[in-house]
Design a protein around this motif. Structure first.
Motif, PDB file in Angstrom:
ATOM      1  N   ASP A  40     108.520 122.078  82.705  1.00 38.34           N
ATOM      2  CA  ASP A  40     108.700 122.929  81.523  1.00 38.34           C
ATOM      3  C   ASP A  40     110.174 123.178  81.233  1.00 38.34           C
ATOM      4  O   ASP A  40     110.618 123.124  80.083  1.00 38.34           O
ATOM      5  CB  ASP A  40     107.985 124.271  81.700  1.00 38.34           C
ATOM      6  CG  ASP A  40     106.503 124.211  81.399  1.00 38.34           C
ATOM      7  OD1 ASP A  40     106.063 123.268  80.713  1.00 38.34           O
ATOM      8  OD2 ASP A  40     105.778 125.121  81.832  1.00 38.34           O
ATOM      9  N   THR A  43     111.902 119.872  79.824  1.00 38.33           N
ATOM     10  CA  THR A  43     111.521 119.551  78.449  1.00 38.33           C
ATOM     11  C   THR A  43     111.967 120.625  77.467  1.00 38.33           C
ATOM     12  O   THR A  43     112.300 120.314  76.323  1.00 38.33           O
ATOM     13  CB  THR A  43     110.002 119.304  78.318  1.00 38.33           C
ATOM     14  OG1 THR A  43     109.301 120.435  78.813  1.00 38.33           O
ATOM     15  CG2 THR A  43     109.581 118.058  79.076  1.00 38.33           C
ATOM     16  N   PHE A  44     112.036 121.879  77.921  1.00 38.32           N
ATOM     17  CA  PHE A  44     112.502 122.941  77.024  1.00 38.32           C
ATOM     18  C   PHE A  44     113.962 122.712  76.635  1.00 38.32           C
ATOM     19  O   PHE A  44     114.333 122.868  75.472  1.00 38.32           O
ATOM     20  CB  PHE A  44     112.317 124.312  77.665  1.00 38.32           C
ATOM     21  CG  PHE A  44     112.658 125.436  76.738  1.00 38.32           C
ATOM     22  CD1 PHE A  44     111.832 125.737  75.665  1.00 38.32           C
ATOM     23  CD2 PHE A  44     113.815 126.170  76.911  1.00 38.32           C
ATOM     24  CE1 PHE A  44     112.157 126.757  74.780  1.00 38.32           C
ATOM     25  CE2 PHE A  44     114.141 127.193  76.037  1.00 38.32           C
ATOM     26  CZ  PHE A  44     113.309 127.489  74.974  1.00 38.32           C
ATOM     27  N   GLY A  48     113.132 121.567  73.200  1.00 39.39           N
ATOM     28  CA  GLY A  48     112.829 122.892  72.681  1.00 39.39           C
ATOM     29  C   GLY A  48     111.381 123.310  72.818  1.00 39.39           C
ATOM     30  O   GLY A  48     110.959 124.296  72.225  1.00 39.39           O
ATOM     31  N   LYS A  49     110.627 122.560  73.576  1.00 44.42           N
ATOM     32  CA  LYS A  49     109.225 122.894  73.831  1.00 44.42           C
ATOM     33  C   LYS A  49     108.957 122.777  75.322  1.00 44.42           C
ATOM     34  O   LYS A  49     109.644 122.042  76.025  1.00 44.42           O
ATOM     35  CB  LYS A  49     108.283 121.952  73.089  1.00 44.42           C
ATOM     36  CG  LYS A  49     108.318 122.107  71.603  1.00 44.42           C
ATOM     37  CD  LYS A  49     107.283 121.229  70.952  1.00 44.42           C
ATOM     38  CE  LYS A  49     107.300 121.451  69.445  1.00 44.42           C
ATOM     39  NZ  LYS A  49     106.265 120.682  68.778  1.00 44.42           N
ATOM     40  N   GLY A  53     103.613 121.709  75.659  1.00 47.26           N
ATOM     41  CA  GLY A  53     103.642 121.593  74.210  1.00 47.26           C
ATOM     42  C   GLY A  53     103.944 122.896  73.501  1.00 47.26           C
ATOM     43  O   GLY A  53     104.270 122.904  72.330  1.00 47.26           O
ATOM     44  N   ALA A  54     103.841 124.012  74.206  1.00 46.59           N
ATOM     45  CA  ALA A  54     104.137 125.316  73.613  1.00 46.59           C
ATOM     46  C   ALA A  54     105.638 125.439  73.361  1.00 46.59           C
ATOM     47  O   ALA A  54     106.451 124.877  74.092  1.00 46.59           O
ATOM     48  CB  ALA A  54     103.671 126.435  74.538  1.00 46.59           C
ATOM     49  N   SER A  55     106.004 126.174  72.332  1.00 45.54           N
ATOM     50  CA  SER A  55     107.429 126.382  72.049  1.00 45.54           C
ATOM     51  C   SER A  55     107.850 127.815  72.358  1.00 45.54           C
ATOM     52  O   SER A  55     108.921 128.240  71.952  1.00 45.54           O
ATOM     53  CB  SER A  55     107.734 126.038  70.598  1.00 45.54           C
ATOM     54  OG  SER A  55     106.946 126.825  69.734  1.00 45.54           O
ATOM     55  N   ASP A  56     107.022 128.538  73.068  1.00 47.65           N
ATOM     56  CA  ASP A  56     107.286 129.924  73.412  1.00 47.65           C
ATOM     57  C   ASP A  56     108.063 130.007  74.725  1.00 47.65           C
ATOM     58  O   ASP A  56     107.510 129.803  75.804  1.00 47.65           O
ATOM     59  CB  ASP A  56     105.956 130.684  73.548  1.00 47.65           C
ATOM     60  CG  ASP A  56     106.148 132.120  73.969  1.00 47.65           C
ATOM     61  OD1 ASP A  56     107.243 132.662  73.745  1.00 47.65           O
ATOM     62  OD2 ASP A  56     105.200 132.687  74.524  1.00 47.65           O
TER      63      ASP A  56
END
Length: 87
Positions: A40, A43-44, A48-49, A53-56
């Motif tokens: 996570d 990839t964040f 930016g996600k 797959g969440a963008s939070d």
């Protein structure tokens, strides 16, 4: 360029953790060890996600104190130069 190092500060269960990579690296940890957290975080910073797959980004906050500042640093190298990405 190759990913050489990931530094996580106040990311979920990690207070201050450094992961070092050398070529093709196998990540072996027990269940609940932080493999998904590492995916996570990477990839964040890159897209930016989260890996899911969440963008939070709130879900990257430390579990013990959500007021603490999250820091993720990726260090890439090609042998002669480095690229540092931070979020």
């Amino acid at each position: 360029m190759e990913l050489k190092q990931v530094n996580l500060i106040n990311v979920r269960n990690f207070n201050n953790k450094t992961f070092n990579f050398n070529g093709n690296t196998e990540i072996v940890m027990p269940n609940e060890g932080g493999k998904s957290t590492l995916a996570d975080a990477i990839t964040f910073v890159l897209i930016g996600k989260l890996y899911s797959g969440a963008s939070d980004a709130q879900s990257l906050k430390p579990l013990r104190n959500t007021a603490e500042e999250v820091s993720i640093e990726l260090i890439y190298s090609n042998g002669s130069s480095e690229l540092v990405l931070k979020k």
